[in-house]
Design an enzyme around this catalytic site. Structure first.
Site, short mmCIF file in Angstrom:
data_model
loop_
_atom_site.label_atom_id
_atom_site.label_comp_id
_atom_site.label_asym_id
_atom_site.label_seq_id
_atom_site.Cartn_x
_atom_site.Cartn_y
_atom_site.Cartn_z
N GLU A 1 17.79 10.98 31.64
CA GLU A 1 16.57 11.40 32.33
C GLU A 1 16.98 11.99 33.67
O GLU A 1 17.84 11.45 34.36
CB GLU A 1 15.65 10.19 32.56
CG GLU A 1 14.29 10.52 33.15
CD GLU A 1 14.25 10.51 34.67
OE1 GLU A 1 13.22 10.92 35.23
OE2 GLU A 1 15.26 10.12 35.31
N HIS B 1 18.14 6.44 33.59
CA HIS B 1 17.29 7.01 34.63
C HIS B 1 18.13 7.70 35.71
O HIS B 1 18.92 7.05 36.40
CB HIS B 1 16.45 5.89 35.26
CG HIS B 1 15.42 6.35 36.22
ND1 HIS B 1 15.35 5.88 37.51
CD2 HIS B 1 14.38 7.22 36.08
CE1 HIS B 1 14.32 6.42 38.12
NE2 HIS B 1 13.71 7.24 37.29
N GLU C 1 12.30 15.74 33.87
CA GLU C 1 11.03 15.60 34.60
C GLU C 1 10.79 16.82 35.47
O GLU C 1 11.62 17.18 36.32
CB GLU C 1 11.00 14.34 35.47
CG GLU C 1 9.68 14.21 36.21
CD GLU C 1 9.56 12.99 37.09
OE1 GLU C 1 8.66 12.97 37.96
OE2 GLU C 1 10.36 12.04 36.91
N HIS D 1 15.57 14.21 42.79
CA HIS D 1 14.29 13.53 42.62
C HIS D 1 13.32 13.72 43.77
O HIS D 1 12.19 14.16 43.59
CB HIS D 1 14.50 12.03 42.38
CG HIS D 1 13.22 11.27 42.27
ND1 HIS D 1 12.60 10.66 43.35
CD2 HIS D 1 12.40 11.04 41.21
CE1 HIS D 1 11.48 10.09 42.96
NE2 HIS D 1 11.33 10.30 41.66
N ASP E 1 15.60 14.91 37.08
CA ASP E 1 14.47 15.54 37.77
C ASP E 1 14.84 16.94 38.22
O ASP E 1 15.97 17.15 38.71
CB ASP E 1 14.08 14.72 39.00
CG ASP E 1 13.96 13.24 38.70
OD1 ASP E 1 12.88 12.83 38.27
OD2 ASP E 1 14.96 12.50 38.89
#
Length: 270
Positions: free
Chosen positions: A68, A41, A136, A83, A70
């Site tokens: 992962e 993450h 994301e 993020h 953003d």
């Protein structure tokens, strides 16, 4: 009795429309099995390595984990990897990321260290296809300008990646314009985590799947027994990921069940 039967028929029809038209995911299989892995993450961060930094991504690559991350747009249209919508938590700057140019953003330092906010281009150059990426798409409005900007960069990337978002509108853009890219819906209990609003309720019951038609569901592992989540996974059987798993014990339980995770705060057995 007649009116009762009519009411029952109408309710059944509405439920059938919800289940088979509105709720239904894409139902296509993810053919590239490299995407079905464990994801670090915001990179493999901690111990002085900040989240969503080049150092965190290099650490994930070195340890063989998917990443992962953003993305959102700077004021001059560059795709940045970060993020929060505001910069305060990670940089101490109270402005919004979208109010600064890419050059201004890269001058800021993450968590008071030496790492800066990277661009998507820099991350792709670093990863270079060595591990899969789970990207994301950030955004809480109808504005889809992030999608073509990201796609322009990603279309020449030779590595394996997929996209995900809480926002069905962003996923809808990918459905219409890059149907070949695997896309996933992020879901949680927004009415419990935030507050009950018509929009949050619609997102919680995934009624806007009709726009996104996700290929996989990434669900908050704290709410594994939500009725809608159970229903969609039992009936349609899309691929799933559990997020964000921050305890080794929770990871082990999910791993035994055969679940893939998006993890943080520890390094699982690879």
């Amino acid at each position: 009795m007649k009116y009762f039967l009519i009411s029952l028929t109408v309710i059944a029809l509405i439920f059938a429309i919800y289940l088979f038209i509105l709720l239904r995911p894409s139902c296509r299989k993810i053919n590239d099995k490299r995407l079905l892995c464990e994801y670090a993450h915001r990179g493999l961060h901690g111990n002085g390595i900040p989240e969503n930094s080049l150092a965190a991504f290099k650490n994930a690559v070195d340890n063989g984990f998917g990443i992962e991350l953003d993305i959102q747009l700077s004021s001059d249209g560059e795709v940045m990897v970060f993020h929060d919508y505001t910069l305060s938590r990670m940089t101490g700057d109270d402005r919004k990321l979208s109010d600064l140019t890419a050059a201004e953003l890269m001058e800021l330092r993450l968590d008071g260290g030496e790492e800066h906010i990277p661009t998507l281009r820099q991350v792709l150059d670093l990863v270079d296809g060595k591990v899969p990426l789970l990207i994301e798409l950030k955004g809480e409005s109808l504005n889809t300008s992030l999608c073509p900007a990201a796609n322009e960069i990603l279309k020449s990337y030779s590595g394996v990646y997929c996209v995900e978002s809480f926002n069905p509108i962003l996923l809808s853009w990918y459905r219409k314009n890059r149907h070949d890219v695997v896309r996933g819906l992020l879901t949680t209990n927004l009415c419990k985590d935030k507050k009950t609003t018509p929009l949050n309720l619609a997102l919680d019951i995934m009624v806007m799947n009709v726009l996104a038609r996700p290929d996989f569901i990434a669900y908050n592992h704290r709410y594994p027994n939500r009725f809608v989540l159970k229903m969609i996974t039992k009936i349609w059987r899309p691929e799933t990921f559990a997020w964000t798993v921050r305890e080794k014990e929770s990871y082990d339980i999910l791993h035994i069940k055969g679940e893939r995770t998006i993890f943080e705060g520890f390094t699982p057995d690879n």
